[in-house]
Structure formats: C-alpha cells, structure tokens
Motif scaffolding. Structure first.
Motif, PDB file in Angstrom:
ATOM      1  N   VAL A  73    -128.033 -77.070  88.559  1.00  0.00           N
ATOM      2  CA  VAL A  73    -129.455 -76.859  88.873  1.00  0.00           C
ATOM      3  C   VAL A  73    -129.866 -75.406  88.650  1.00  0.00           C
ATOM      4  CG1 VAL A  73    -129.631 -78.787  90.479  1.00  0.00           C
ATOM      5  CG2 VAL A  73    -128.875 -76.555  91.319  1.00  0.00           C
ATOM      6  N   LEU A  74    -129.023 -74.680  87.934  1.00  0.00           N
ATOM      7  CA  LEU A  74    -129.309 -73.291  87.569  1.00  0.00           C
ATOM      8  C   LEU A  74    -128.778 -73.053  86.162  1.00  0.00           C
ATOM      9  CD1 LEU A  74    -128.342 -71.500  90.916  1.00  0.00           C
ATOM     10  CD2 LEU A  74    -130.641 -71.609  89.946  1.00  0.00           C
ATOM     11  N   ALA A  75    -129.332 -73.784  85.210  1.00  0.00           N
ATOM     12  CA  ALA A  75    -128.856 -73.727  83.826  1.00  0.00           C
ATOM     13  C   ALA A  75    -129.967 -73.238  82.905  1.00  0.00           C
ATOM     14  CB  ALA A  75    -128.368 -75.099  83.376  1.00  0.00           C
ATOM     15  N   PHE A  76    -129.618 -72.288  82.021  1.00  0.00           N
ATOM     16  CA  PHE A  76    -130.596 -71.666  81.129  1.00  0.00           C
ATOM     17  C   PHE A  76    -130.012 -71.591  79.720  1.00  0.00           C
ATOM     18  CE2 PHE A  76    -130.770 -70.150  85.443  1.00  0.00           C
ATOM     19  CZ  PHE A  76    -132.088 -70.369  85.794  1.00  0.00           C
ATOM     20  N   PRO A  77    -130.131 -72.679  78.942  1.00  0.00           N
ATOM     21  CA  PRO A  77    -129.493 -72.754  77.620  1.00  0.00           C
ATOM     22  C   PRO A  77    -129.898 -71.639  76.665  1.00  0.00           C
ATOM     23  CG  PRO A  77    -130.275 -74.914  78.317  1.00  0.00           C
ATOM     24  CD  PRO A  77    -130.830 -73.931  79.285  1.00  0.00           C
ATOM     25  N   SER A  78    -131.122 -71.146  76.764  1.00  0.00           N
ATOM     26  CA  SER A  78    -131.582 -70.070  75.885  1.00  0.00           C
ATOM     27  C   SER A  78    -132.697 -69.320  76.583  1.00  0.00           C
ATOM     28  CB  SER A  78    -132.085 -70.644  74.558  1.00  0.00           C
ATOM     29  OG  SER A  78    -133.314 -71.328  74.744  1.00  0.00           O
ATOM     30  N   VAL A  79    -133.184 -68.276  75.924  1.00  0.00           N
ATOM     31  CA  VAL A  79    -134.284 -67.498  76.491  1.00  0.00           C
ATOM     32  C   VAL A  79    -135.529 -68.362  76.650  1.00  0.00           C
ATOM     33  CG1 VAL A  79    -135.812 -65.525  76.103  1.00  0.00           C
ATOM     34  CG2 VAL A  79    -133.376 -65.338  75.562  1.00  0.00           C
ATOM     35  N   GLU A  80    -135.675 -69.337  75.771  1.00  0.00           N
ATOM     36  CA  GLU A  80    -136.872 -70.190  75.781  1.00  0.00           C
ATOM     37  C   GLU A  80    -136.737 -71.417  76.658  1.00  0.00           C
ATOM     38  OE1 GLU A  80    -135.259 -69.314  72.924  1.00  0.00           O
ATOM     39  OE2 GLU A  80    -136.576 -67.657  72.332  1.00  0.00           O
ATOM     40  N   LEU A  81    -135.510 -71.780  77.013  1.00  0.00           N
ATOM     41  CA  LEU A  81    -135.295 -73.061  77.685  1.00  0.00           C
ATOM     42  C   LEU A  81    -134.591 -72.906  79.022  1.00  0.00           C
ATOM     43  CD1 LEU A  81    -133.984 -75.166  74.664  1.00  0.00           C
ATOM     44  CD2 LEU A  81    -136.275 -75.282  75.668  1.00  0.00           C
ATOM     45  N   GLN A  82    -134.953 -73.780  79.945  1.00  0.00           N
ATOM     46  CA  GLN A  82    -134.164 -73.955  81.151  1.00  0.00           C
ATOM     47  C   GLN A  82    -134.092 -75.442  81.455  1.00  0.00           C
ATOM     48  OE1 GLN A  82    -135.866 -72.983  85.065  1.00  0.00           O
ATOM     49  NE2 GLN A  82    -137.603 -72.068  83.991  1.00  0.00           N
ATOM     50  N   SER A  83    -133.081 -75.835  82.215  1.00  0.00           N
ATOM     51  CA  SER A  83    -132.877 -77.247  82.502  1.00  0.00           C
ATOM     52  C   SER A  83    -134.028 -77.805  83.327  1.00  0.00           C
ATOM     53  CB  SER A  83    -131.565 -77.431  83.267  1.00  0.00           C
ATOM     54  OG  SER A  83    -131.461 -78.743  83.772  1.00  0.00           O
ATOM     55  N   PRO A  84    -134.470 -79.021  83.013  1.00  0.00           N
ATOM     56  CA  PRO A  84    -135.522 -79.657  83.828  1.00  0.00           C
ATOM     57  C   PRO A  84    -135.050 -79.977  85.239  1.00  0.00           C
ATOM     58  CG  PRO A  84    -134.642 -81.204  82.220  1.00  0.00           C
ATOM     59  CD  PRO A  84    -134.092 -79.856  81.863  1.00  0.00           C
ATOM     60  N   LEU A  85    -133.750 -79.888  85.476  1.00  0.00           N
ATOM     61  CA  LEU A  85    -133.204 -80.153  86.801  1.00  0.00           C
ATOM     62  C   LEU A  85    -133.126 -78.895  87.660  1.00  0.00           C
ATOM     63  CD1 LEU A  85    -130.264 -82.585  85.917  1.00  0.00           C
ATOM     64  CD2 LEU A  85    -132.568 -83.172  86.691  1.00  0.00           C
ATOM     65  N   ASN A  86    -133.523 -77.749  87.116  1.00  0.00           N
ATOM     66  CA  ASN A  86    -133.411 -76.497  87.861  1.00  0.00           C
ATOM     67  C   ASN A  86    -134.220 -76.523  89.152  1.00  0.00           C
ATOM     68  OD1 ASN A  86    -131.668 -75.281  86.100  1.00  0.00           O
ATOM     69  ND2 ASN A  86    -133.187 -73.962  85.132  1.00  0.00           N
ATOM     70  N   VAL A  87    -133.703 -75.837  90.148  1.00  0.00           N
ATOM     71  CA  VAL A  87    -134.422 -75.703  91.409  1.00  0.00           C
ATOM     72  C   VAL A  87    -135.715 -74.921  91.164  1.00  0.00           C
ATOM     73  CG1 VAL A  87    -132.427 -75.882  92.922  1.00  0.00           C
ATOM     74  CG2 VAL A  87    -133.008 -73.680  91.918  1.00  0.00           C
ATOM     75  N   PRO A  88    -136.748 -75.178  91.953  1.00  0.00           N
ATOM     76  CA  PRO A  88    -138.066 -74.593  91.681  1.00  0.00           C
ATOM     77  C   PRO A  88    -138.252 -73.162  92.165  1.00  0.00           C
ATOM     78  CG  PRO A  88    -138.197 -76.049  93.563  1.00  0.00           C
ATOM     79  CD  PRO A  88    -136.803 -76.188  93.024  1.00  0.00           C
ATOM     80  N   HIS A  89    -137.400 -72.276  91.700  1.00  0.00           N
ATOM     81  CA  HIS A  89    -137.610 -70.850  91.920  1.00  0.00           C
ATOM     82  C   HIS A  89    -138.400 -70.293  90.738  1.00  0.00           C
ATOM     83  CE1 HIS A  89    -135.166 -70.079  95.498  1.00  0.00           C
ATOM     84  NE2 HIS A  89    -134.248 -70.893  94.999  1.00  0.00           N
ATOM     85  N   GLU A  90    -138.893 -69.091  90.880  1.00  0.00           N
ATOM     86  CA  GLU A  90    -139.561 -68.414  89.779  1.00  0.00           C
ATOM     87  C   GLU A  90    -138.507 -67.621  89.001  1.00  0.00           C
ATOM     88  OE1 GLU A  90    -142.975 -65.004  88.914  1.00  0.00           O
ATOM     89  OE2 GLU A  90    -142.694 -65.808  90.941  1.00  0.00           O
ATOM     90  N   PHE A  91    -138.244 -68.051  87.782  1.00  0.00           N
ATOM     91  CA  PHE A  91    -137.205 -67.414  86.973  1.00  0.00           C
ATOM     92  C   PHE A  91    -137.813 -66.621  85.820  1.00  0.00           C
ATOM     93  CE2 PHE A  91    -134.979 -71.225  88.645  1.00  0.00           C
ATOM     94  CZ  PHE A  91    -133.956 -70.586  89.331  1.00  0.00           C
ATOM     95  N   ILE A  92    -137.255 -65.474  85.568  1.00  0.00           N
ATOM     96  CA  ILE A  92    -137.541 -64.690  84.371  1.00  0.00           C
ATOM     97  C   ILE A  92    -136.281 -64.764  83.521  1.00  0.00           C
ATOM     98  CG2 ILE A  92    -138.116 -62.411  83.470  1.00  0.00           C
ATOM     99  CD1 ILE A  92    -139.128 -61.846  86.433  1.00  0.00           C
ATOM    100  N   ILE A  93    -136.364 -65.351  82.334  1.00  0.00           N
ATOM    101  CA  ILE A  93    -135.170 -65.546  81.503  1.00  0.00           C
ATOM    102  C   ILE A  93    -135.136 -64.488  80.421  1.00  0.00           C
ATOM    103  CG2 ILE A  93    -133.817 -67.200  80.169  1.00  0.00           C
ATOM    104  CD1 ILE A  93    -135.524 -69.428  81.359  1.00  0.00           C
TER     105      ILE A  93
END
Length: 435
Positions: A156-176
């Motif tokens: 639930v904390l996965a960020f495959p690339s700068v443009e993408l994050q997993s749709p299952l991620n927890v709803p925090h505000e992320f800056i990738i």
C-alpha cells in the motif's frame, strides 16, 4: 538449422516448463477455484503458473513435481538464515511448548527490542507484523510525504515511477520525486509551499523491489539537509537493506535518520516488522506518558507473537558482524563475476547486474544513463527476462521472475559457482538474441 529467435526460444521454454511441472500446474488450477490468481501473495504469481513447493532444507527447495532447486531468492530477503537453521528451529519449538497467543506482554519482546535498538542505533522501537505495517506506522503522523519513483515500501506504499503510484496506496499526500537526483532535491529547497507542508521523507538507501539501485552518498546527504530545512522526518526504509551492513546501510553511509523501518529476516523467517527512531518522535506511541502530550494508538494482535519474538532474539545472536560481512562479500564477488560474463559474451549493454552486497538484480533491455536513474533502462526486454528465468529454473536454480537474487548465510562459493555456470550456459545459447 539456424539459431532460434527470442520468441521461438521463449515458446519452447514455456512448453518444457508446463510438461515438466504437471503437479504444480494441477495445484495452481485447483487453488484458482478459491484464490484469485491461485495464490494469496501477488509477487509469487508467474505465468503460466508458479511452481508449487512442498519442502525446503538449507538452501534447497523441493517442488510438488519432485524437483530440487538451489534457492537464490531467499524468500525475498526474509530467508537470510536458510530454511532449516537448527538454532532457530529449536527456539521456535521451545517457545511453542510454553504456549502462544498470551493476549498480554511476554518476556521476549523487550529483549528483542534491546537487541534491535543496540544494533541499529535506534532509541525506541515498536513491532508490527510486516515491513509494510512498519512503514505505515512510521508515516502515520505525517501530512505530506516525499517518496521516490521506483520505490516499494509495501503493497500500500508502492510507486513504480515518478508518474505512477499504486491504486491501492493509502490516502496520504505523496510527492513522488526521481530517485538519486540531487538537482531535484535542491530544487525543492526553493519551494516555499513544500517547505511549509513537507512532513516526512521516506526512502530506501538501495531500492530493492525497484531493481537493486543504490543511492549515492550525496543524494542521501541532500535528503538529510532537506529534512533539516523543512523540519520533516527523515525515514530510512531498511526492511531489505539492514542486512547489507552490520548496522544497516545508514551505518555504512554514516547518516542518522530520524526514524528507521525494519522487517523481513529479523525474526529468523517468522512474520515481523519494526519501526523506531528518536525518543521524541516515538513517545507519541507511549500510552503511559505523563506530560499530557499526544498519544497515538498502535495495536496489532500479533505484534508481539512469541514465535517471532523468541526467533528474533536467537537470529540476532546468530547474525554476528563476521557472518554478515562474509555473506555480503560473497555477493559482491558474485555480482562482479556476473557482469564479467556479460562483457565476455558482448551483451553488457543488454544484460547487466546491479545491487549491493548479498542483494542483486539482473536486468535485460537497452541500458540507459544511470544519472538520477531516470533512464536506467531505456527499454526493458521482458521476453529476454522471461527466457532467462525459464532457463535458470529448468537447470535447478530458483530466483525471482524479475531477476532478483538474495543470498543467505547458508550460501557458499560452490553454490555461487553453480549459479554462474548456469548463467554462462544461458549466454552461450542465447547471447545472439541479446546483442
């Protein structure tokens, strides 16, 4: 008859795999009637079906089809002690005799906490059931978190690339942000909005699931400066990397984060996670604080399960500095020899190996620039990656489908030599499709 093409080779390899593993195929089909994908851990799925294992011993795995494999996956770094360490086995047997699931505090959790805090220089820590949970708790007090493309801190904390994050991620505000990009971090210093809002920086010192890419010392130092300037919490995810140096990679780099997350091998192969850091941060989880400050609830039925607690205490006794250094030195030599084989067969721009110590990843594709890791792989060759995996498994060597390798303290030089032998066989047969 001329040389086979990549597609022809892959097609043949799949046919051989299916015909050689009928019991694994049947088990997958039966399980798929009740489990989506036939399993309950997505990383274990592989097409056309995963191997089914029935037992393990030392560094070998035995499949339902009666085949034995040298294990070079090491349970994705959690199996650092191999599959049958006698001291860990006895510890688990002994503690089970005393019962489990107390619903109260046990004697072993405090002892394990002491060992972990002393080893990694952590002031206070708490336990969870996995590294994923540890990372979730570490960022629980944050409102905007800086993470990096290619990072994996749990499902639930996965960020495959700068443009993408997993749709299952927890709803925090992320800056990738782009990993290993010092100029990007320096640019953030000029953003007044970010300076006001940034609460935490979560980073792996070597991205494990992201391809075993190591951060530069300069990049990590720049993150420390950013954390200081924004009064944010610097969190090092050492769930994988803590095994790469006696005090974790933070000790190797000489950088002290505000918080550290741990997991994987630290309970000897049992379920485990840990988060900890400065006492001033961790006191928010102290239910007995008397200063009237904020108290956050951190529950979890199995956080202090006696099996993981006792096994962890014994595991850290086994894992002396000498044992750890020996394993990582073996890995460094293995990675070097793998890259030398790639050069020998003229495929070094299409097949290469990255990593640190006992963890590494084989890459297939068009090699790009390493700066900032933006274009580390310009174009991934998934067919070549698949063909390599089928070749290795067909020759009795087990590793992750994506080319990930994790050594254990049970591996010896002769095991590495066998791995290298099988890889060279692959290159002798298939170098022409990589050039």
């Amino acid at each position: 008859m001329g040389l086979k093409t990549l597609s022809e080779g892959l097609s043949d390899a799949i046919v051989d795999y299916v015909s050689s593993n009928p019991s694994s195929k049947a088990n997958h089909e039966n399980a798929s009637q009740y489990l989506p994908g036939g399993n309950t851990r997505s990383v274990l799925y592989t097409s056309p079906f995963p191997l089914t294992f029935v037992s393990a011993n030392g560094i070998t795995l035995s499949s339902a089809d009666g085949r034995t494999y040298l294990d070079f996956l090491g349970e994705y770094t959690a199996g650092l002690f191999g599959h049958s360490n006698e001291r860990i086995k006895k510890a688990i047997q002994d503690v089970v005799e005393s019962g489990w699931g107390f619903g109260g505090v046990g004697v072993w959790e405090g002892q394990l906490a002491k060992r972990i805090c002393e080893r990694f220089g952590i002031e206070k820590c708490r336990f969870t059931n996995s590294g994923t949970e540890a990372n979730l708790m570490a960022i629980a007090v944050a409102k905007a978190i800086l993470v990096f493309g290619g990072a994996y801190h749990g499902s639930v904390l996965a960020f495959p690339s700068v443009e993408l994050q997993s749709p299952l991620n927890v709803p925090h505000e992320f800056i990738i942000g782009p990993y290993n990009d010092i100029k990007y971090i320096q640019s953030l210093q000029q953003d007044p909005t970010l300076t006001n809002d940034l609460a935490a920086i979560l980073v792996e010192q070597m991205q494990g699931a992201g391809g075993c890419h190591a951060a530069s010392l300069e990049f990590l130092r720049s993150l420390g400066k950013l954390a200081d300037n924004t009064n944010s919490i610097l969190i090092f995810d050492e769930v994988m990397t803590s095994r790469l140096h006696p005090g974790g990679l933070q000790s190797y780099h000489g950088i002290k984060p505000d918080m550290t997350t741990l997991g994987k091998y630290l309970a000897g192969g049992s379920s485990f996670g840990c988060f900890g850091g400065k006492e001033e941060i961790m006191r928010v989880f102290d239910g007995g604080r008397k200063d009237g400050g904020l108290v956050l609830s951190h529950s979890g039925t199995f956080n202090n399960n006696v099996i993981s607690m006792k096994a962890g205490c014994v595991a850290l006794e086994i894992l002396t500095d000498d044992v750890l250094v020996k394993m990582n030195t073996l890995g460094e030599g293995m990675r070097r020899e793998l890259n030398e084989l790639c050069v020998k067969y003229g495929v070094q721009e299409r097949m290469w190996v990255t990593g640190v110590g006992s963890l590494m990843a084989l890459h297939f594709g068009e090699r790009g620039e390493e700066e900032g890791l933006r274009d580390y792989v310009k174009l991934k060759n998934k067919d070549a990656e698949d063909l390599f995996w089928f070749w290795m498994v067909g020759n009795g060597v087990y590793l992750a489908r994506r080319g990930f390798v994790a050594l254990t303290i049970e591996h010896r030089k002769e095991h590495v030599e066998r791995f290298l032998e099988v890889v060279e066989g692959f290159l002798k047969t298939w170098a022409h499709v990589l050039q």
